[in-house]
Enzyme design. Structure first.
Site, mmCIF file in Angstrom:
data_model
loop_
_atom_site.group_PDB
_atom_site.id
_atom_site.type_symbol
_atom_site.label_atom_id
_atom_site.label_comp_id
_atom_site.label_asym_id
_atom_site.label_seq_id
_atom_site.Cartn_x
_atom_site.Cartn_y
_atom_site.Cartn_z
ATOM 1 N N GLY A 126 0.824 -1.211 0.000
ATOM 2 C CA GLY A 126 0.000 0.000 0.000
ATOM 3 C C GLY A 126 0.851 1.250 0.000
ATOM 4 O O GLY A 126 2.082 1.185 0.116
ATOM 5 N N THR A 157 1.180 3.646 2.161
ATOM 6 C CA THR A 157 1.886 3.978 3.407
ATOM 7 C C THR A 157 3.114 3.079 3.554
ATOM 8 O O THR A 157 4.217 3.555 3.861
ATOM 9 C CB THR A 157 0.946 3.811 4.618
ATOM 10 O OG1 THR A 157 -0.353 4.276 4.275
ATOM 11 C CG2 THR A 157 1.457 4.604 5.811
ATOM 12 N N ASP A 203 3.304 -2.459 8.170
ATOM 13 C CA ASP A 203 2.249 -2.553 7.159
ATOM 14 C C ASP A 203 1.221 -1.445 7.425
ATOM 15 O O ASP A 203 1.182 -0.862 8.520
ATOM 16 C CB ASP A 203 1.589 -3.945 7.243
ATOM 17 C CG ASP A 203 0.839 -4.314 5.973
ATOM 18 O OD1 ASP A 203 0.740 -3.493 5.047
ATOM 19 O OD2 ASP A 203 0.339 -5.455 5.915
ATOM 20 N N LYS A 247 -8.257 -4.389 7.014
ATOM 21 C CA LYS A 247 -7.241 -4.258 5.976
ATOM 22 C C LYS A 247 -7.752 -4.848 4.667
ATOM 23 O O LYS A 247 -8.744 -5.539 4.638
ATOM 24 C CB LYS A 247 -5.960 -5.010 6.398
ATOM 25 C CG LYS A 247 -5.157 -4.237 7.425
ATOM 26 C CD LYS A 247 -3.889 -4.983 7.855
ATOM 27 C CE LYS A 247 -2.963 -5.361 6.746
ATOM 28 N NZ LYS A 247 -2.522 -4.261 5.866
ATOM 29 N N GLY A 248 -7.009 -4.560 3.598
ATOM 30 C CA GLY A 248 -7.304 -5.239 2.344
ATOM 31 C C GLY A 248 -7.749 -4.348 1.211
ATOM 32 O O GLY A 248 -8.095 -4.842 0.142
ATOM 33 N N GLU A 304 -0.726 -10.649 3.713
ATOM 34 C CA GLU A 304 -0.421 -9.764 4.854
ATOM 35 C C GLU A 304 -0.732 -10.457 6.176
ATOM 36 O O GLU A 304 -0.007 -10.303 7.165
ATOM 37 C CB GLU A 304 -1.229 -8.466 4.739
ATOM 38 C CG GLU A 304 -0.755 -7.567 3.609
ATOM 39 C CD GLU A 304 -1.663 -6.388 3.352
ATOM 40 O OE1 GLU A 304 -1.175 -5.383 2.815
ATOM 41 O OE2 GLU A 304 -2.866 -6.449 3.671
ATOM 42 N N LYS A 358 -7.480 7.004 9.533
ATOM 43 C CA LYS A 358 -7.716 5.563 9.677
ATOM 44 C C LYS A 358 -8.200 5.169 11.079
ATOM 45 O O LYS A 358 -8.624 4.035 11.290
ATOM 46 C CB LYS A 358 -6.421 4.788 9.367
ATOM 47 C CG LYS A 358 -5.766 5.128 8.024
ATOM 48 C CD LYS A 358 -6.490 4.508 6.866
ATOM 49 C CE LYS A 358 -5.880 4.772 5.504
ATOM 50 N NZ LYS A 358 -4.665 4.063 5.206
HETATM 51 C C1 5RP Z 1 -3.456 -3.728 1.410
HETATM 52 C C2 5RP Z 1 -3.746 -3.083 2.719
HETATM 53 C C3 5RP Z 1 -3.214 -1.710 2.939
HETATM 54 O O1 5RP Z 1 -2.397 -1.736 4.058
HETATM 55 C C4 5RP Z 1 -4.351 -0.775 3.156
HETATM 56 O O2 5RP Z 1 -5.230 -0.853 2.044
HETATM 57 C C5 5RP Z 1 -3.868 0.654 3.354
HETATM 58 O O3 5RP Z 1 -3.404 1.162 2.137
HETATM 59 P P1 5RP Z 1 -2.764 2.607 2.036
HETATM 60 O O4 5RP Z 1 -1.515 2.599 2.840
HETATM 61 O O5 5RP Z 1 -2.516 2.789 0.562
HETATM 62 O O6 5RP Z 1 -3.782 3.597 2.581
HETATM 63 O O7 5RP Z 1 -4.350 -3.645 3.600
HETATM 64 O O8 5RP Z 1 -4.042 -4.999 1.330
#
Ligand code: 5RP
Length: 222
Positions: free
Chosen positions: A31, A33, A82, A95-96, A104, A122
């Site tokens: 992702g 982040t 993560d 998540k996801g 993950e 979040k």
């Molecule tokens: C991927 C995830 C990511 O950690 C989640 O979607 C957050 O994404 P981002 O950092 O782009 O906001 O779970 O499967």
């Protein structure tokens, strides 16, 4: 996404990278982040072995010259960093959004110190404003969807998307989830459902960017 939220993601990522030590086996999240972390590991020249949580992450790590380890050759992962789509003060996660939640979760379960990084949007009191991703084998999709509907969810198939395992994703709207641990248990029993995006008791800590600051949350009892 606003520039402010992007700065918060980056600040959380920078704080998390400081937890990594040379020689460690490090789970690499997926992702936007988590990608800040991967770039920073490379920039600092940290000598780690990375365990990627997706093909996308593996490609980025290889491009940046980060050595990768095969998860099946690794006994334990020292630390994983993560992202998440939502987290609660109890450190339950949803998540996801990026579709990598099966790998993950496997990486998180093999990890001694699971660190989640996030911007301040979040943090929620209750999970569920973000639709819950559900990975299903294609053969079971209709069956899984019906089981989810029996549990009260409205589902949307993530059109044109296939996971790294060749599976499909249903994004399920359960409304706000009063008891994520109980729902996770029910989902775990649906045949053909490979993974769901509820991560219960897996995160050791969350580092959240907030304005100019970084806020740390630790799982009670960790
Ligand atoms: C991927 C995830 C990511 O950690 C989640 O979607 C957050 O994404 P981002 O950092 O782009 O906001 O779970 O499967």
């Amino acid at each position: 996404m606003t520039a402010q939220l992007n700065n918060e993601k980056k600040a959380a990522a920078m704080a998390a990278v400081k937890l990594i030590q040379d020689g460690q086996v490090v789970g690499l999240g997926t992702g936007t982040t988590a990608e800040f972390v991967i770039h920073e590991i490379a920039l600092r020249g940290l000598r780690i072995s990375g365990v990627p949580t997706s093909v996308r992450t593996a490609r980025l790590a290889v491009t940046l010259g980060i050595p990768l380890a095969d998860i099946n050759s690794v006994e334990e992962i020292d630390i994983t960093i993560d992202g998440a789509d939502e987290f609660t003060p109890q450190l339950h996660l949803l998540k996801g959004g990026g579709g990598a939640f099966l790998r993950e979760k496997i990486v998180a379960e093999k990890t001694r110190r699971e660190v989640i990084i996030a911007d301040s949007s979040k943090l929620v009191e209750q999970l569920g404003a973000f639709r819950l991703p559900i990975e299903t084998i294609p053969f079971a999709r209709g069956f899984v969807q019906r089981q989810l509907e029996k549990l009260g969810a409205a589902c949307i198939l993530r059109e044109g998307f296939v996971t790294d395992e060749g599976n499909q994703v249903l994004d399920a709207d359960f409304g706000l989830i009063a008891d994520p641990a109980a729902l996770a248990q029910e989902l775990d029993h649906i045949t053909g459902l490979v993974a769901h995006g509820l991560f219960i008791d897996l995160a050791a800590e969350v580092i959240m960017g907030k304005g100019e600051d970084v806020v740390h949350f630790t799982r009670p009892g960790y």
